[in-house]
Design an enzyme around this catalytic site. Structure first.
Site, PDB file in Angstrom:
ATOM      1  CG  ASP A 534      -0.209  -0.081   2.537  1.00 38.62           C
ATOM      2  OD1 ASP A 534       0.520   0.881   2.853  1.00 38.62           O
ATOM      3  OD2 ASP A 534      -0.328  -1.098   3.261  1.00 38.62           O
ATOM      4  CD  GLU A 614      19.187 -23.632 -15.766  1.00 40.71           C
ATOM      5  OE1 GLU A 614      17.971 -23.857 -15.842  1.00 40.71           O
ATOM      6  OE2 GLU A 614      19.932 -24.174 -14.907  1.00 40.71           O
TER       7      GLU A 614
END
Ligand code: GLA
Length: 728
Positions: A534, A614
């Site tokens: 928030d 990777e």
């Protein structure tokens, strides 16, 4: 001038670049809401129609004028008990037990700059960026005054609101409702868009037509919550990303909140937003004031995309603070999904060492480094390094990590306590619980009473000690449960209703002290992922871990919902291993990277376990994030598809001058023998010419916006998309 007042001083116009907000104090001093919409350069009162409606009563002074009713007219701040039977924004219990409040106009003031709210986070602005209107109201028969505050950020198309209650009498009274926003909309057909979810699946978008009666999204969990977000959109039935009217409201608050919307008997809409009135009361003593949290409003007549841009702009520039507000965020590696509680200094060092070789900037040590913390059943509250796990102590580990050229970050969950901890054994009275009632455990932990000064002082001391004991650059501030069993021995019995709000005020005070004391540290908010995502937290922490769900596919939905109000720089997002720990799903490595790059980027795995191929991809991803990071964080963000309904999730970032575009996303499933998908870009300049990296074709902006761009042919499911375009 963003704020205009007519000569009689009773008509107020709050004007931004594309919106106008109009208020009027009428002949009885009743404060009416006239308009919030586009700039019409006109007094919009002509639109208001006042029917003579049975069972909608009239104020005494209106005598037999039966078309004058508080129950039917749009009001600026509705109160309980005086004939407006819609949902009230304010209610006060007076010393005589009555709870009516009849607020009438009592003057106004216009001030340069933006008001501040003591003890609460709020939009801040330079003197020349904002203006403040204060409207003074007083009750007709008590000494209660209310000040309605409006901040107008003209160029950002933003209006903020907050209310201050003042007791000018000589007896205490009790506020039982004090919403930050009351917005009456007399005309139109509106849909309600809100963001719901659960742990590991936050902020899913839901859009519904309003029904007659009251609908609500709220939290009573003591936090803003995974389940609902303190943000809401009202949009016209025909509103899309790029067309139609919409109003967005965002509460700058991290505790229990309520958004209530009523579609009335006359098809008018009333929207309230603020502290959850079911978890709140406040004793207002003589000469005291109470300020509500702030609501940020924006209006758009060109769809939700514009609204999102307005909110991104104001949050990034006028809510987030500190050294990291604008600067690039470090790419971090966090050990949580790599080790959970099972680590020692050697294991952490190995993760950091490998990460440093692959271009990661910072190592973050997550939960488990303190007290007796080998599982989530013990240790919280004991913020002392566990030297059995970290032999040689914290500083030794930090210096080791730094010797690899990396910064060091650390995890805390300050508001919590485990019953099996030194802290709880010494101070059981600091945990929130009701006498003679067994407390509810959640993740087997209890919550500290943040309303207490001694608790906050203790936390400030122990956390400061850790942060000063080594060169720490980052703190992850976690909070892993909902709060119940509200009771504090510190509060008078009759004022227990204040506890939830006092908890939030206590949290803000501690955050303020620590972020001021350690201005060089980047604080990241977290609550089981995105359970406290928030604007209140963003005032202290410029980024928040968006979700404990690191599955790239699910993240497209979570980040899509989050993007309606919150800027991309605030969204913490990491690459993790597959099968994913939350869903078991396998997505390609590159897809996980592209999804995580739409945020503040990082990794959440042990890079030592990756293949050479990777690892090379990690090096290359880090380079790409360093290259595109400024565009991702500073550019305009476009939602180019809806991942809840479409076959792909595609979004883009466009530079300020529209000369550079990055298209990211994934195609969910591969369908054999299909034509390629095309996606229409937005925010480009029609007559500019663009090329895609690695291709010589020249496109006009108009072609890309009206015809679209072809997405590559997918191979395999969750196929990653990255297209980088530049103006030629
Ligand atoms: C929460 C956080 C995770 C991790 C754990 C540690 O769930 O969201 O990222 O820090 O706590 O216990």
């Amino acid at each position: 001038m963003a704020i205009r007042v007519t000569e009689q001083g009773r008509n107020f116009y709050l004007e931004t670049l594309h919106s106008m907000y109009q208020i009027k104090a009428d002949e009885y001093g009743v404060l009416k809401h006239i308009w919030y919409g586009s700039r019409t350069e006109c007094d919009m009162e002509y639109l208001l129609d006042y029917p003579d409606l049975g069972f909608s009563g009239n104020i005494y002074e209106a005598e037999n004028k039966r078309d004058y009713s508080l129950d039917t007219m749009p009001l600026e701040y509705s109160c309980k008990g005086i004939g407006d039977h819609r949902i009230p924004a304010a209610a006060i219990t007076h010393p005589n037990g009555s709870d009516a409040l009849d607020l009438r106009f009592d003057g106004y003031e216009i001030k340069k700059g933006k008001y501040v709210i003591s003890g609460l986070p709020a939009v801040y602005a330079d003197e020349d960026e904002a203006e403040t209107l204060e409207i003074y109201l007083k009750d007709t028969s008590s000494d209660i005054r209310v000040i309605l505050k409006y901040g107008v950020l003209e160029k950002k198309d933003i209006i903020t609101r907050s209310a201050v209650f003042c007791n000018m009498g000589d007896a205490p009274c009790k506020i039982t409702k004090a919403f930050s926003l009351c917005l009456d909309i007399p005309h139109g057909d509106w849909d309600w868009v809100h963001f719901h979810g659960r742990h590991i699946m936050e902020r899913l978008v839901e859009r519904r037509s309003l029904f007659h009666g009251v609908q609500e999204s709220s939290s009573n969990r003591g936090t803003s919550s995974h389940q609902q977000n303190p943000s809401v959109l009202l949009c016209s039935n025909d509103c899309t990303e790029t067309s139609g009217e919409c109003i967005g409201a965002l509460l700058v608050y991290s505790g229990s909140f309520q958004t209530k919307i009523e579609l009335t008997q006359l098809n008018q809409v009333r929207m309230l937003m603020g502290i959850n009135s079911e978890c709140f009361s406040w004793e207002l003593k003589p000469n005291e004031q109470f300020s509500t949290p702030e609501v940020i409003l924006s209006y758009s007549d060109s769809g939700m995309e514009t609204l999102s841009h307005n909110f991104h702009n104001v949050i990034r520039n006028n809510i987030c603070r500190g050294e990291y507000k604008q600067s690039e965020r470090p790419v971090l590696i966090n050990n949580w999904e790599a080790t959970y509680f099972d680590f020692n200094e050697e294991r952490l060092e190995n993760i950091a060492k490998e990460a440093s070789k692959l271009g990661v900037d910072m190592f973050v040590m997550d939960d488990g480094w303190f007290g007796k913390r080998d599982s989530d059943t013990s240790g919280l509250g004991d913020w002392f390094v566990n030297e059995e796990k970290l032999k040689g102590g914290l500083n030794t580990l930090v210096e080791k990590v730094k010797s690899y050229g990396m910064k060091f970050g650390i995890w805390f969950e300050p508001e919590m306590v485990s019953e099996d901890s030194e802290l709880y054994r010494t101070h059981p009275e600091w945990a929130i619980q009701i006498p003679n009632r067994k407390p509810t455990r959640s993740r087997y932990q209890l919550v500290l009473d943040m309303t207490r000064q001694d608790v906050r002082d203790y936390l400030f001391k122990v956390i400061s000690d850790v942060l000063s004991s080594a060169d720490i650059s980052y703190v992850k501030w976690d909070m892993n449960r909902s709060i119940c069993d509200w009771y504090s021995a510190e509060l008078p019995v009759e004022n227990m209703g204040e506890m939830q709000h006092r908890y939030v005020l206590g949290l803000y005070e501690l955050l303020d002290r620590l972020t001021s004391e350690f201005p060089h540290i980047l604080f990241e908010g977290c609550s089981g992922g995105g359970g406290r995502f928030d604007a209140g937290i963003l005032y202290y922490c410029p980024q928040i871990w968006c979700s404990d769900d690191t599955d790239a596919y699910e993240r497209t939905k979570i980040q899509y919902g989050t993007s309606f109000f919150y800027p991309i720089s605030t969204i913490g997002s990491h690459v993790s291993i597959v099968p994913n720990h939350q869903t078991g799903r396998i997505t390609p490595f590159e897809t996980r990277a592209v999804t995580a790059m739409s945020g503040s980027f990082g990794y959440e795995l042990d890079l030592n376990t990756l293949s050479e191929e990777e690892k090379n991809a990690v090096i290359e991803q880090n380079k790409r994030f360093k290259k595109y990071g400024p565009l991702i964080h500073n550019g305009r963000y476009y939602r180019l598809s809806n991942p809840m309904t479409d076959k792909f999730a595609i979004w883009s970032f466009v530079s300020e001058n529209s000369g550079e575009v990055l298209v990211h996303g994934m195609i969910f499933r591969t369908e054999p023998n299909m034509t390629r998908y095309s996606v229409k870009l937005r925010g480009l300049i029609s007559n500019k010419k663009y090329v895609v990296d690695g291709d010589n074709t020249i496109y006009t902006g108009k072609a890309l916006m009206e015809g679209g761009i072809l997405l590559p042919k997918p191979w395999g499911d969750f196929f990653p998309i990255e297209l980088h375009l530049k103006e030629v």
